[in-house]
Motif scaffolding. Structure first.
Motif, PDB file in Angstrom:
ATOM      1  N   ARG A   3      27.020 -21.945  51.720  1.00 33.07           N
ATOM      2  CA  ARG A   3      27.350 -22.830  52.829  1.00 33.07           C
ATOM      3  C   ARG A   3      28.582 -22.334  53.586  1.00 33.07           C
ATOM      4  O   ARG A   3      28.645 -22.414  54.809  1.00 33.07           O
ATOM      5  CB  ARG A   3      27.576 -24.249  52.311  1.00 33.07           C
ATOM      6  N   TRP A   4      29.574 -21.828  52.866  1.00 42.03           N
ATOM      7  CA  TRP A   4      30.783 -21.362  53.563  1.00 42.03           C
ATOM      8  C   TRP A   4      30.492 -20.136  54.418  1.00 42.03           C
ATOM      9  O   TRP A   4      31.044 -19.962  55.497  1.00 42.03           O
ATOM     10  CB  TRP A   4      31.880 -21.029  52.547  1.00 42.03           C
ATOM     11  N   TRP A   5      29.601 -19.262  53.955  1.00 43.81           N
ATOM     12  CA  TRP A   5      29.225 -18.073  54.737  1.00 43.81           C
ATOM     13  C   TRP A   5      28.493 -18.476  56.013  1.00 43.81           C
ATOM     14  O   TRP A   5      28.724 -17.931  57.081  1.00 43.81           O
ATOM     15  CB  TRP A   5      28.352 -17.173  53.877  1.00 43.81           C
ATOM     16  N   VAL A   6      27.631 -19.453  55.903  1.00 39.78           N
ATOM     17  CA  VAL A   6      26.896 -19.943  57.067  1.00 39.78           C
ATOM     18  C   VAL A   6      27.857 -20.536  58.094  1.00 39.78           C
ATOM     19  O   VAL A   6      27.749 -20.310  59.295  1.00 39.78           O
ATOM     20  CB  VAL A   6      25.844 -20.990  56.639  1.00 39.78           C
ATOM     21  N   VAL A   7      28.840 -21.309  57.631  1.00 41.27           N
ATOM     22  CA  VAL A   7      29.831 -21.907  58.534  1.00 41.27           C
ATOM     23  C   VAL A   7      30.600 -20.824  59.280  1.00 41.27           C
ATOM     24  O   VAL A   7      30.833 -20.915  60.484  1.00 41.27           O
ATOM     25  CB  VAL A   7      30.810 -22.804  57.748  1.00 41.27           C
ATOM     26  N   ALA A   8      30.996 -19.760  58.572  1.00 41.63           N
ATOM     27  CA  ALA A   8      31.768 -18.684  59.201  1.00 41.63           C
ATOM     28  C   ALA A   8      30.975 -17.992  60.283  1.00 41.63           C
ATOM     29  O   ALA A   8      31.480 -17.695  61.371  1.00 41.63           O
ATOM     30  CB  ALA A   8      32.216 -17.674  58.141  1.00 41.63           C
ATOM     31  N   PHE A  62      19.165 -17.252  64.772  1.00 40.46           N
ATOM     32  CA  PHE A  62      20.036 -17.566  63.644  1.00 40.46           C
ATOM     33  C   PHE A  62      20.469 -19.030  63.669  1.00 40.46           C
ATOM     34  O   PHE A  62      20.568 -19.665  62.602  1.00 40.46           O
ATOM     35  CB  PHE A  62      21.265 -16.659  63.660  1.00 40.46           C
ATOM     36  N   TYR A  63      20.730 -19.554  64.886  1.00 40.05           N
ATOM     37  CA  TYR A  63      21.085 -20.971  64.965  1.00 40.05           C
ATOM     38  C   TYR A  63      19.972 -21.834  64.382  1.00 40.05           C
ATOM     39  O   TYR A  63      20.212 -22.778  63.619  1.00 40.05           O
ATOM     40  CB  TYR A  63      21.337 -21.386  66.408  1.00 40.05           C
ATOM     41  N   GLY A  64      18.724 -21.503  64.756  1.00 39.47           N
ATOM     42  CA  GLY A  64      17.598 -22.280  64.253  1.00 39.47           C
ATOM     43  C   GLY A  64      17.431 -22.150  62.751  1.00 39.47           C
ATOM     44  O   GLY A  64      17.204 -23.142  62.044  1.00 39.47           O
ATOM     45  N   VAL A 109      25.061 -27.873  60.644  1.00 44.60           N
ATOM     46  CA  VAL A 109      24.082 -28.386  61.620  1.00 44.60           C
ATOM     47  C   VAL A 109      24.769 -28.663  62.958  1.00 44.60           C
ATOM     48  O   VAL A 109      24.240 -28.321  64.026  1.00 44.60           O
ATOM     49  CB  VAL A 109      23.400 -29.662  61.084  1.00 44.60           C
ATOM     50  N   SER A 110      25.963 -29.248  62.922  1.00 43.61           N
ATOM     51  CA  SER A 110      26.692 -29.554  64.160  1.00 43.61           C
ATOM     52  C   SER A 110      27.091 -28.289  64.901  1.00 43.61           C
ATOM     53  O   SER A 110      26.964 -28.203  66.126  1.00 43.61           O
ATOM     54  CB  SER A 110      27.939 -30.391  63.837  1.00 43.61           C
ATOM     55  N   LEU A 111      27.595 -27.278  64.184  1.00 44.35           N
ATOM     56  CA  LEU A 111      27.991 -26.022  64.811  1.00 44.35           C
ATOM     57  C   LEU A 111      26.799 -25.311  65.446  1.00 44.35           C
ATOM     58  O   LEU A 111      26.898 -24.765  66.551  1.00 44.35           O
ATOM     59  CB  LEU A 111      28.669 -25.111  63.786  1.00 44.35           C
ATOM     60  N   CYS A 112      25.682 -25.319  64.748  1.00 41.53           N
ATOM     61  CA  CYS A 112      24.477 -24.685  65.298  1.00 41.53           C
ATOM     62  C   CYS A 112      24.003 -25.420  66.555  1.00 41.53           C
ATOM     63  O   CYS A 112      23.588 -24.791  67.528  1.00 41.53           O
ATOM     64  CB  CYS A 112      23.371 -24.657  64.247  1.00 41.53           C
ATOM     65  N   TYR A 116      23.808 -23.724  70.247  1.00 41.73           N
ATOM     66  CA  TYR A 116      22.559 -23.759  71.012  1.00 41.73           C
ATOM     67  C   TYR A 116      22.775 -24.390  72.379  1.00 41.73           C
ATOM     68  O   TYR A 116      22.251 -23.913  73.394  1.00 41.73           O
ATOM     69  CB  TYR A 116      21.509 -24.542  70.230  1.00 41.73           C
ATOM     70  N   ARG A 117      23.599 -25.433  72.429  1.00 42.58           N
ATOM     71  CA  ARG A 117      23.857 -26.119  73.701  1.00 42.58           C
ATOM     72  C   ARG A 117      24.609 -25.208  74.668  1.00 42.58           C
ATOM     73  O   ARG A 117      24.272 -25.131  75.851  1.00 42.58           O
ATOM     74  CB  ARG A 117      24.665 -27.386  73.439  1.00 42.58           C
TER      75      ARG A 117
END
Length: 299
Positions: A3-8, A62-64, A109-112, A116-117
């Protein structure tokens, strides 16, 4: 750890998207015209989109993927948290760890969604014409509008009111418009006094348009100065506002404070558009140069 890697990764993508390049203050402002292209509109849009937002498709992928993975993890984490809160025995996931998992998955989820926005907005922006671009019709209308504006030439009791078109065609006059706050315009006119011989040789009239004053000043009586006709002052201010708005759209946000300069040849072609104090020697050189040569030098 996953999870931390995904956030980074998601955070770095958002940071890259929000970085912008500063506008170069030293550039001379030119009002570009929309040019015809042999490329199809769809291909041109795709190329422009890739230039302005490179690797956008990869980022969206990657966002998806990250959002989907985090979404599944969020459902699992919420279930674990609910079970930990309801259970009184040992063996389950601690409530504190389950709460951290929920927060991390929700953050990803919020960062992605934010990335995307931002990318989606960038895609919409590049499908339209670049800011500050005038079509051929708009550019021609603006030149015609300027040509019909009237000025007062002469001094004391020997004055005459004439349109710029008349001065250009009948008297073979080049014209430089100085627009902005009175202090800026007066400062530029003072510099022009030093170059009045060059202005005379180039058959150049200077038209001062002060945004915050409408009085005729002593410096306005110089032989190379033509003041806006009183009856046309509102039209002059409207024209100048449009020029300032165009400069602002091109990135010169301080155009209204530092003033704008528009140099027009006697054949009606625009030799130079700029902001700030005009370099009179360069302005005169542009006025005397043929339109094609000036365009080549500017490029």
């Amino acid at each position: 750890m996953r999870r931390w890697w995904v956030v980074a990764v998601a955070a770095s993508g958002v940071a890259a998207l929000t970085t912008t390049s500063p506008w170069s203050r030293g550039q001379r402002l030119e009002v570009p015209r929309a040019k015809k292209s042999e490329l199809s509109p769809d291909l041109k849009r795709k190329l422009l989109q890739e230039t302005n937002t490179p690797w956008r498709g990869v980022r969206l992928f990657f966002y998806g993927g990250f959002a989907l993975s985090a979404g599944v993890g969020l459902v699992t984490a919420v279930a674990q948290l609910a079970g930990s809160l309801a259970s009184t025995g040992d063996g389950g996931v601690p409530a504190s760890q389950a709460a951290i998992n929920v927060a991390v998955d929700l953050g990803v989820v919020s960062l992605c969604a934010l990335g995307y926005r931002i990318d989606s907005r960038a895609a919409v922006d590049v499908t339209s014409e670049p800011r500050g671009v005038l079509s051929d019709v708009e550019a021609a209308e603006r030149i015609d509008r300027l040509a019909r504006l009237e000025v007062v030439v002469g001094a004391e009791d020997m004055t005459r009111t004439a349109s710029l078109a008349t001065l250009q065609t009948k008297a073979n006059q080049n014209v430089v418009i100085l627009g902005g706050p009175a202090t800026v315009v007066d400062d530029a006119l003072t510099d022009a006094l030093i170059q009045q011989k060059l202005l005379s040789r180039a058959e150049c009239l200077v038209v001062p348009v002060r945004l915050d004053a409408d009085d005729v000043r002593k410096i306005d009586t110089a032989g190379f100065v033509a003041t806006p006709a009183p009856d046309d002052r509102a039209k002059w201010l409207d024209y100048l506002k449009d020029e300032i708005d165009t400069a602002v759209q091109q990135g010169a946000g301080d155009a209204g404070d530092v003033g704008v300069v528009i140099a027009v040849r006697n054949d009606g072609t625009v030799a130079r558009r700029g902001i700030g104090k005009p370099p009179w020697t360069a302005v005169i050189a542009d006025l005397e140069a043929a339109p094609d040569a000036a365009a080549t030098a500017a490029a």
